[in-house]
Design an enzyme around this catalytic site. Structure first.
Site, PDB file in Angstrom:
ATOM      1  CG  ASP A 100       6.083 -13.994 -20.274  1.00  0.00           C
ATOM      2  OD1 ASP A 100       5.110 -13.543 -19.412  1.00  0.00           O
ATOM      3  OD2 ASP A 100       6.858 -13.671 -21.503  1.00  0.00           O
ATOM      4  CG  ASP A 113       0.569   5.414   6.991  1.00  0.00           C
ATOM      5  OD1 ASP A 113       1.765   6.044   6.063  1.00  0.00           O
ATOM      6  OD2 ASP A 113       0.457   4.331   8.204  1.00  0.00           O
TER       7      ASP A 113
HETATM    8  N1  GLY Z   1       3.028   2.495   7.091  1.00  0.00           N
HETATM    9  C1  GLY Z   1       3.398   1.764   7.701  1.00  0.00           C
HETATM   10  C2  GLY Z   1       3.492   1.565   8.957  1.00  0.00           C
HETATM   11  O1  GLY Z   1       2.953   3.198   9.641  1.00  0.00           O
HETATM   12  O2  GLY Z   1       3.291   2.063  10.100  1.00  0.00           O
HETATM   13 MN    MN Z   2       2.863   4.593   8.171  1.00  0.00          MN
END
Ligand code: GLY
Ligand code: MN
Ligand code: MN
Length: 434
Positions: A41, A263
């Site tokens: 679930d 990033d």
């Molecule tokens: N973080 C995804 C990009 O930079 O395109």
């Molecule tokens: Mn990015």
């Protein structure tokens, strides 16, 4: 929701822009996303479909927006269906939208319970000739899952085979690509939260920390500031992990002398920010790391200047390629022979910079937006060049988010996020003084 409510004028404007493009006697329908299952679930946290959010601000599952500008009955020009709440739902799931709240959020006057959808929708369809379906035509889409929207389209085609079909997506691609001031405000808030996360980790990173510990620092700061969390799966890549473009394991220890590519960015109110920074794990760049870093930073600055109204996407990428080529020559990574022998399809610079420089940014990280027509004022783009040299254990990408202006350079929504070498080194050395 953790975010502060957005003024419903935004959604009213967005609907106006959409309906202005619809054919006579046509109806358009937008569905919420499903809540996706894991197993047993368990479910993933709900993420609203960005199109119904863009057009209504409604951030709840099982909602449907119907737009019918030529409806004979004024109250049916725009209609929202939301899930009817009850005492059981209130006890187990908590507060759900009332009809009044749905109107306040969206500016849509007519709200019905979802259980009335079939009957009311049938009545509306008998007065329409065309139905707009919201299919996913994003240039990067690769979706295997059948969505709630897909099921609706299948069902609708069976029930109303004599209607004409039309596509919502090209309209949305056009209008979502150019941002309203309220949208830029949300993206700016997301960028500001991302900045807090980045400043926090500048104090935290040192040789021996683990990539996942850095991830934890970011998420702490994001949620503390009303973000639901990461705008996309974070990349926290030390050493040669930075040379795996989509590295998301984030499970290695950061070593003295290595670089750390992150990033990572926050979402806010469903709007994305998208940041990349690369820092030295020990707080000080080596001369070679600094030379490559400065080259990437120069490309980013030069590329940003090209993002002005009228620029064509393809020409932009060619220009950035030339700027990058000259930097790679300067770094001794390319020589004249490599340039002479390069092909148009795969220029020599792509050996070290193999991804795109920019993408639209907004409700989706890789947002909707025209790519074949000239750029316009108030489009929001990332600028994210990188140089990747696995043989030197160097992978550097720098990424900011900018808004195209009527004239002059774009506004950088990440201008307060440290990026200059000296600033990064200073901030990282400060922590050792504490
Ligand atoms: N973080 C995804 C990009 O930079 O395109
Ligand atoms: Mn990015
Ligand atoms: Mn990006």
């Amino acid at each position: 929701m953790k975010y502060q409510q957005i003024d419903n004028q935004l959604f009213i404007k967005n609907r106006k822009k959409f309906t202005a493009e619809m054919k006579p006697k046509s109806i358009a329908v937008f569905n919420s996303n499903d809540i996706y299952p894991i197993s047993a679930d368990s479910t993933l946290p709900f993420q609203q479909h960005r199109d119904i959010f863009y057009l209504s601000g409604i951030d709840q599952e099982e909602s449907i927006l119907v737009l019918f500008p030529d409806a004979l009955d004024q109250k049916h020009k725009e209609v929202l269906f939301v899930r009817e709440t009850n005492e059981h739902i209130a006890v187990w799931e908590g507060e759900k939208l009332t009809k009044e709240k749905a109107t306040a959020i969206s500016g849509v006057a007519t709200i019905y319970w979802l259980s009335d959808f079939d009957k009311i929708f049938f009545g509306l369809m008998t007065a329409a000739d065309t139905i707009y379906f919201n299919t996913n035509e994003h240039y990067r889409q690769a979706v295997e899952t059948e969505t709630r929207e897909d099921r609706f389209i299948k069902d609708c085609k069976l029930k109303f085979p004599a209607h004409q079909w039309a596509k919502s997506n090209p309209i949305l691609q056009q209008i979502r690509g150019v941002k309203e001031p309220e949208e830029i405000e949300q993206i700016q808030k997301a960028c500001n939260i991302t900045e807090k996360g980045f400043r926090r980790i500048l104090e935290f990173v040192k040789p021996g920390v683990w990539e996942y510990e850095i991830e934890a620092e970011y998420i702490h700061e994001f949620i503390k500031n009303r973000s639901k969390g990461f705008a996309y799966t974070p990349i926290i890549a030390s050493g040669n992990n930075a040379n795996v473009l989509h590295y998301i394991l984030n499970n290695q220890q950061c070593k003295d002398g290595d670089l750390l590519l992150m990033d990572v960015a926050a979402e806010y109110a469903n709007y994305s920010s998208d940041m990349t920074r690369t820092i030295p794990v020990n707080g000080k760049f080596t001369p070679r790391q600094k030379a490559v870093y400065e080259a990437v930073l120069r490309v980013k600055k030069e590329a940003t200047k090209l993002l002005v109204p009228g620029t064509l996407w393809e020409a932009y990428n060619v220009e950035v390629g030339k700027i990058m080529t000259s930097e790679l020559l300067g770094l001794g990574l390319l020589d004249k022979a490599a340039i002479q022998n390069q092909s148009k399809e795969w220029p020599a610079y792509k050996k070290y910079f193999m991804h795109g420089t920019s993408h639209h940014l907004g409700l989706d990280t890789h947002d909707y937006g025209a790519l074949k027509t000239p750029m316009k004022e108030h489009m929001v783009f990332t600028v994210e060049p990188g140089i990747y040299i696995p043989e030197e254990k160097i992978g550097i990408r720098l990424e900011d988010n900018v808004v195209i202006q009527k004239s002059g350079e774009p506004i950088n929504l990440m201008k307060n996020i440290p990026i200059e070498v000296e600033e990064i080194e200073d901030l990282m050395s400060n922590k050792n003084k504490k």
